[in-house]
Design a protein around this motif. Structure first.
Motif, PDB file in Angstrom:
ATOM      1  N   TYR A 105      -5.140  -8.317   7.702  1.00 47.77           N
ATOM      2  CA  TYR A 105      -6.348  -7.547   7.969  1.00 47.77           C
ATOM      3  C   TYR A 105      -6.358  -6.198   7.262  1.00 47.77           C
ATOM      4  O   TYR A 105      -7.363  -5.500   7.287  1.00 47.77           O
ATOM      5  N   GLN A 106      -5.218  -5.838   6.683  1.00 47.50           N
ATOM      6  CA  GLN A 106      -5.048  -4.521   6.072  1.00 47.50           C
ATOM      7  C   GLN A 106      -4.963  -4.653   4.555  1.00 47.50           C
ATOM      8  O   GLN A 106      -4.196  -5.454   4.049  1.00 47.50           O
ATOM      9  N   HIS A 107      -5.728  -3.849   3.825  1.00 47.34           N
ATOM     10  CA  HIS A 107      -5.646  -3.868   2.370  1.00 47.34           C
ATOM     11  C   HIS A 107      -4.312  -3.268   1.931  1.00 47.34           C
ATOM     12  O   HIS A 107      -3.943  -2.172   2.360  1.00 47.34           O
ATOM     13  N   VAL A 108      -3.583  -3.991   1.088  1.00 42.98           N
ATOM     14  CA  VAL A 108      -2.292  -3.545   0.572  1.00 42.98           C
ATOM     15  C   VAL A 108      -2.367  -3.549  -0.950  1.00 42.98           C
ATOM     16  O   VAL A 108      -2.742  -4.551  -1.561  1.00 42.98           O
ATOM     17  N   ARG A 109      -2.014  -2.424  -1.557  1.00 43.61           N
ATOM     18  CA  ARG A 109      -2.045  -2.289  -3.013  1.00 43.61           C
ATOM     19  C   ARG A 109      -0.624  -1.975  -3.494  1.00 43.61           C
ATOM     20  O   ARG A 109       0.101  -1.213  -2.853  1.00 43.61           O
ATOM     21  N   TYR A 110      -0.253  -2.542  -4.643  1.00 39.06           N
ATOM     22  CA  TYR A 110       1.100  -2.364  -5.171  1.00 39.06           C
ATOM     23  C   TYR A 110       1.087  -1.511  -6.436  1.00 39.06           C
ATOM     24  O   TYR A 110       0.186  -1.620  -7.263  1.00 39.06           O
ATOM     25  N   ALA A 119      -0.974   8.326 -10.743  1.00 42.12           N
ATOM     26  CA  ALA A 119      -2.162   8.240 -11.589  1.00 42.12           C
ATOM     27  C   ALA A 119      -3.323   7.651 -10.806  1.00 42.12           C
ATOM     28  O   ALA A 119      -4.472   8.118 -10.926  1.00 42.12           O
ATOM     29  N   TRP A 120      -3.051   6.640  -9.997  1.00 45.35           N
ATOM     30  CA  TRP A 120      -4.114   6.041  -9.179  1.00 45.35           C
ATOM     31  C   TRP A 120      -4.679   7.068  -8.195  1.00 45.35           C
ATOM     32  O   TRP A 120      -5.904   7.194  -8.043  1.00 45.35           O
ATOM     33  N   GLY A 125      -9.033  10.805  -6.479  1.00 48.38           N
ATOM     34  CA  GLY A 125      -9.350  12.113  -5.908  1.00 48.38           C
ATOM     35  C   GLY A 125      -8.723  12.356  -4.550  1.00 48.38           C
ATOM     36  O   GLY A 125      -9.294  13.066  -3.721  1.00 48.38           O
ATOM     37  N   LEU A 126      -7.537  11.786  -4.333  1.00 47.91           N
ATOM     38  CA  LEU A 126      -6.875  11.920  -3.039  1.00 47.91           C
ATOM     39  C   LEU A 126      -5.702  12.891  -3.117  1.00 47.91           C
ATOM     40  O   LEU A 126      -4.920  12.861  -4.065  1.00 47.91           O
ATOM     41  N   ALA A 127      -5.584  13.744  -2.130  1.00 49.50           N
ATOM     42  CA  ALA A 127      -4.433  14.632  -2.027  1.00 49.50           C
ATOM     43  C   ALA A 127      -3.213  13.806  -1.634  1.00 49.50           C
ATOM     44  O   ALA A 127      -3.278  12.974  -0.729  1.00 49.50           O
ATOM     45  N   VAL A 128      -2.099  14.033  -2.320  1.00 45.50           N
ATOM     46  CA  VAL A 128      -0.862  13.296  -2.041  1.00 45.50           C
ATOM     47  C   VAL A 128       0.033  14.173  -1.174  1.00 45.50           C
ATOM     48  O   VAL A 128       0.487  15.234  -1.598  1.00 45.50           O
ATOM     49  N   ALA A 164       8.941  11.028  -6.180  1.00 47.44           N
ATOM     50  CA  ALA A 164       7.844  11.066  -5.210  1.00 47.44           C
ATOM     51  C   ALA A 164       7.584  12.489  -4.732  1.00 47.44           C
ATOM     52  O   ALA A 164       6.429  12.894  -4.563  1.00 47.44           O
ATOM     53  N   ARG A 165       8.649  13.253  -4.514  1.00 45.44           N
ATOM     54  CA  ARG A 165       8.465  14.641  -4.071  1.00 45.44           C
ATOM     55  C   ARG A 165       7.687  15.445  -5.110  1.00 45.44           C
ATOM     56  O   ARG A 165       6.820  16.258  -4.764  1.00 45.44           O
ATOM     57  N   LYS A 166       7.986  15.220  -6.381  1.00 47.89           N
ATOM     58  CA  LYS A 166       7.275  15.934  -7.455  1.00 47.89           C
ATOM     59  C   LYS A 166       5.802  15.533  -7.514  1.00 47.89           C
ATOM     60  O   LYS A 166       4.957  16.322  -7.929  1.00 47.89           O
ATOM     61  N   ALA A 167       5.504  14.310  -7.093  1.00 52.31           N
ATOM     62  CA  ALA A 167       4.118  13.820  -7.128  1.00 52.31           C
ATOM     63  C   ALA A 167       3.293  14.358  -5.971  1.00 52.31           C
ATOM     64  O   ALA A 167       2.061  14.300  -6.003  1.00 52.31           O
TER      65      ALA A 167
END
Length: 201
Positions: A105-110, A119-120, A125-128, A164-167
């Motif tokens: 039921y949940q959208h999962v993207r890889y 980049a995605w 336009g999402l804050a990480v 990941a921390r740098k992103a």
């Protein structure tokens, strides 16, 4: 196990309801799935379509370099809080048992790498926002969580990778008062998602 002890509901009694969202097999045989009452006897596709109308604008990302057993639990929690999507960075294989079939039921993207994910997120336009107990993190209890964001979680134990921390634009921590350095990654994800819910819902 006797019939009354089975989870869910049995076959529909009386005249069947009308609507494209109902599943004929479930109406005939009963609906034993772990779904809320609103979705009893609905087809899987209809449930997903209805959830898509009500999902929240926050996403959840999990690094998966070591087949973290917490991923299933995180997917289940993301479904409970109606996250827009779950993103898995790294290996595509993960233990789905903890998800309790909520991944249907949940959208999962890889994303193969952190760079791909970053980049995605930038294009979307999402804050990480990283969630990890590191020296330069802000307390999540007093932080202002953006409405449109991705909450990023690392592996159980090592936490977020250096990449990941740098992103991440910011890293938030969850207050702890005992002797252990960190709490379970699945529990941390649930706390962070609920913090977003409290702020925006």
């Amino acid at each position: 196990m006797t019939e009354p002890d089975l989870p869910g509901v049995g076959p529909w009694e009386g005249e069947w309801p009308v609507g494209d969202h109902f599943d004929a097999e479930l109406l005939r045989d009963g609906d034993r799935r772990n779904v809320i009452d609103r979705y009893r006897y609905w087809s899987l596709e209809s449930i997903v379509a209805d959830l898509d109308l009500r999902r929240h604008p926050f996403h959840v990302a999990i690094e998966n370099w070591q087949h973290d057993f917490n991923i299933g639990s995180i997917v289940r929690t993301a479904n409970a809080f109606a996250a827009a999507e779950v993103h898995i960075i790294g290996k595509r294989r993960w233990n789905r048992r903890g998800a309790m079939v909520t991944d249907r039921y949940q959208h999962v993207r890889y994303h193969d790498t952190v760079d791909d994910f970053s980049a995605w997120a930038s294009e979307a336009g999402l804050a990480v926002i990283g969630i990890d107990n590191v020296d330069d993190s802000e307390p999540i209890e007093t932080a202002n969580l953006p409405r449109e964001c991705v909450l990023v979680f690392g592996q159980e134990g090592p936490g977020l990778s250096d990449e990941a921390r740098k992103a991440c634009e910011r890293t938030l921590s969850i207050a702890q008062f005992g002797s252990t350095r960190s709490i379970n990654a699945g529990a941390a994800a649930a706390i962070a998602m609920h913090a977003w819910i409290r702020a925006h819902v």
